[in-house]
Design an enzyme around this catalytic site. Sequence first.
Site, PDB file in Angstrom:
ATOM      1  N   ASP A  42       0.869  -1.202  -0.396  1.00 37.00           N
ATOM      2  CA  ASP A  42       0.006   0.083   0.043  1.00 37.00           C
ATOM      3  C   ASP A  42       0.984   1.058  -0.313  1.00 37.00           C
ATOM      4  O   ASP A  42       0.230   2.321  -0.269  1.00 37.00           O
ATOM      5  CB  ASP A  42      -1.655  -0.008   1.142  1.00 37.00           C
ATOM      6  CG  ASP A  42      -0.571   0.130   2.378  1.00 37.00           C
ATOM      7  OD1 ASP A  42       1.071   0.068   2.693  1.00 37.00           O
ATOM      8  OD2 ASP A  42      -1.055  -0.172   3.613  1.00 37.00           O
ATOM      9  N   SER A  43       2.602   1.131  -0.223  1.00 34.58           N
ATOM     10  CA  SER A  43       3.025   1.915  -0.065  1.00 34.58           C
ATOM     11  C   SER A  43       2.925   2.202  -1.666  1.00 34.58           C
ATOM     12  O   SER A  43       3.201   3.900  -1.821  1.00 34.58           O
ATOM     13  CB  SER A  43       4.764   2.065  -0.095  1.00 34.58           C
ATOM     14  OG  SER A  43       5.286   0.203  -1.557  1.00 34.58           O
ATOM     15  N   ASP A  81      -0.900  -6.409   0.185  1.00 33.18           N
ATOM     16  CA  ASP A  81      -1.319  -5.747   1.472  1.00 33.18           C
ATOM     17  C   ASP A  81      -2.842  -5.032   0.886  1.00 33.18           C
ATOM     18  O   ASP A  81      -3.816  -5.029   0.506  1.00 33.18           O
ATOM     19  CB  ASP A  81       0.028  -4.372   1.407  1.00 33.18           C
ATOM     20  CG  ASP A  81       0.826  -4.102   1.965  1.00 33.18           C
ATOM     21  OD1 ASP A  81       1.103  -5.122   3.104  1.00 33.18           O
ATOM     22  OD2 ASP A  81       1.329  -3.094   2.161  1.00 33.18           O
ATOM     23  N   LYS A 110      -0.256  -9.477   3.355  1.00 31.16           N
ATOM     24  CA  LYS A 110      -0.106  -8.706   4.336  1.00 31.16           C
ATOM     25  C   LYS A 110      -1.157  -7.793   5.308  1.00 31.16           C
ATOM     26  O   LYS A 110      -1.603  -7.212   4.259  1.00 31.16           O
ATOM     27  CB  LYS A 110       1.315  -8.183   3.703  1.00 31.16           C
ATOM     28  CG  LYS A 110       1.904  -7.987   4.786  1.00 31.16           C
ATOM     29  CD  LYS A 110       2.901  -7.367   4.269  1.00 31.16           C
ATOM     30  CE  LYS A 110       3.455  -6.106   3.611  1.00 31.16           C
ATOM     31  NZ  LYS A 110       2.850  -4.982   4.447  1.00 31.16           N
ATOM     32  N   GLU A 112      -0.583  -5.291   9.014  1.00 34.25           N
ATOM     33  CA  GLU A 112      -0.029  -4.696   9.878  1.00 34.25           C
ATOM     34  C   GLU A 112      -0.043  -4.966  10.744  1.00 34.25           C
ATOM     35  O   GLU A 112      -1.741  -4.200  11.453  1.00 34.25           O
ATOM     36  CB  GLU A 112      -0.310  -3.118   9.393  1.00 34.25           C
ATOM     37  CG  GLU A 112       0.080  -2.853   7.839  1.00 34.25           C
ATOM     38  CD  GLU A 112       1.009  -1.360   8.108  1.00 34.25           C
ATOM     39  OE1 GLU A 112       0.431  -0.589   8.947  1.00 34.25           O
ATOM     40  OE2 GLU A 112       0.761  -1.214   7.034  1.00 34.25           O
ATOM     41  N   GLU A 177       9.659  -3.689  10.134  1.00 33.46           N
ATOM     42  CA  GLU A 177       9.762  -2.726   9.691  1.00 33.46           C
ATOM     43  C   GLU A 177      10.819  -1.567  10.916  1.00 33.46           C
ATOM     44  O   GLU A 177       9.688  -1.932  11.728  1.00 33.46           O
ATOM     45  CB  GLU A 177       8.944  -1.252   9.032  1.00 33.46           C
ATOM     46  CG  GLU A 177       8.950  -0.356   8.466  1.00 33.46           C
ATOM     47  CD  GLU A 177       7.976   0.001   7.505  1.00 33.46           C
ATOM     48  OE1 GLU A 177       6.985  -0.893   6.873  1.00 33.46           O
ATOM     49  OE2 GLU A 177       8.042   1.058   7.511  1.00 33.46           O
TER      50      GLU A 177
HETATM   51  O1  KIV Z   1       3.300  -1.160   1.675  1.00 32.85           O
HETATM   52  C1  KIV Z   1       4.190  -1.706   1.001  1.00 32.85           C
HETATM   53  O2  KIV Z   1       5.062  -1.253   0.347  1.00 32.85           O
HETATM   54  C2  KIV Z   1       4.871  -2.560   2.566  1.00 32.85           C
HETATM   55  C3  KIV Z   1       7.073  -2.486   2.456  1.00 32.85           C
HETATM   56  C4  KIV Z   1       7.764  -1.591   2.388  1.00 32.85           C
HETATM   57  C5  KIV Z   1       7.145  -3.983   2.905  1.00 32.85           C
HETATM   58  O3  KIV Z   1       4.656  -2.692   3.011  1.00 32.85           O
END
Ligand code: KIV
Length: 258
Positions: A42-43, A81, A110, A112, A177
Amino acid sequence: MINKIKKIISKKNKTKIICLTAYSKNFASEVDKYADITLVGDSLGSVLYNYDTTRKVTLDNMIEHSKSVRMGIKKSLMVVDMPYKTYQNKKEALKNAIKVIKETKCDAVKLEGGSKIKEIIKHLVRNNVSVMGHIGVLPQSVKGKFRYKGKVEKEKGQLINDAKLLQSLGAFSIVLECIESGTAKMITKSINIPTIGIGSSKYCDGQVLVTDDLLGLNETNIRFVKQFVNLKKIINQGIKKFKKEVISKKYPSKKYSY
Ligand code: KIV
């Protein structure tokens, strides 16, 4: 897919695991040649949409980008994510995870968090959703400045407990992280599933970076980001050449015309 996950786990204590982000097909097909795990993170909210927080990323954003990424992947494990507020309770988490998996054909999701989302992870795993954990700095929860984790004893203990808990719940791997080196090392030694570090030292079982960052496409001064190539410079050279040839009428020559 289970075999792909087994393969990732089997790399622990043998060879480093490579994980990189991709948000579209063209990037994914290059990342896939080298990565064990391709992460649709989600980056993408900050990298592609200039959001000041990943909290603004929606499930639809993740699904659309992931569909594109899927087209570029041949061999790596594809992880997506789950964005902010899409896993607030067990029912919602399962509904959304299944939607992501069905629509994008990804291998895993994934989430958090550690003990706070224990019941949610347990429920997903019980329902055959493969889960990657993520502890330490949690961008979906951070308000204000990022601060690395695991220096003070209380935090260190909490992180180790969270990692063990995630393993016991059935997560197949955990992103660490911005965790202090010694703590990241202890976590990595205390669990049998791989840790994938970002800003968490060389002691993790693998490393993840945002691909745009390592390629120099994203301007950032984050301490853990190393720019491995200046892709912006190469892109500029190409575009400049195109402009020059259009202006001088060299392009399109006969060869490129009908
Ligand atoms: O959102 C993302 O790209 C991430 C990674 C940088 C671990 O969670």
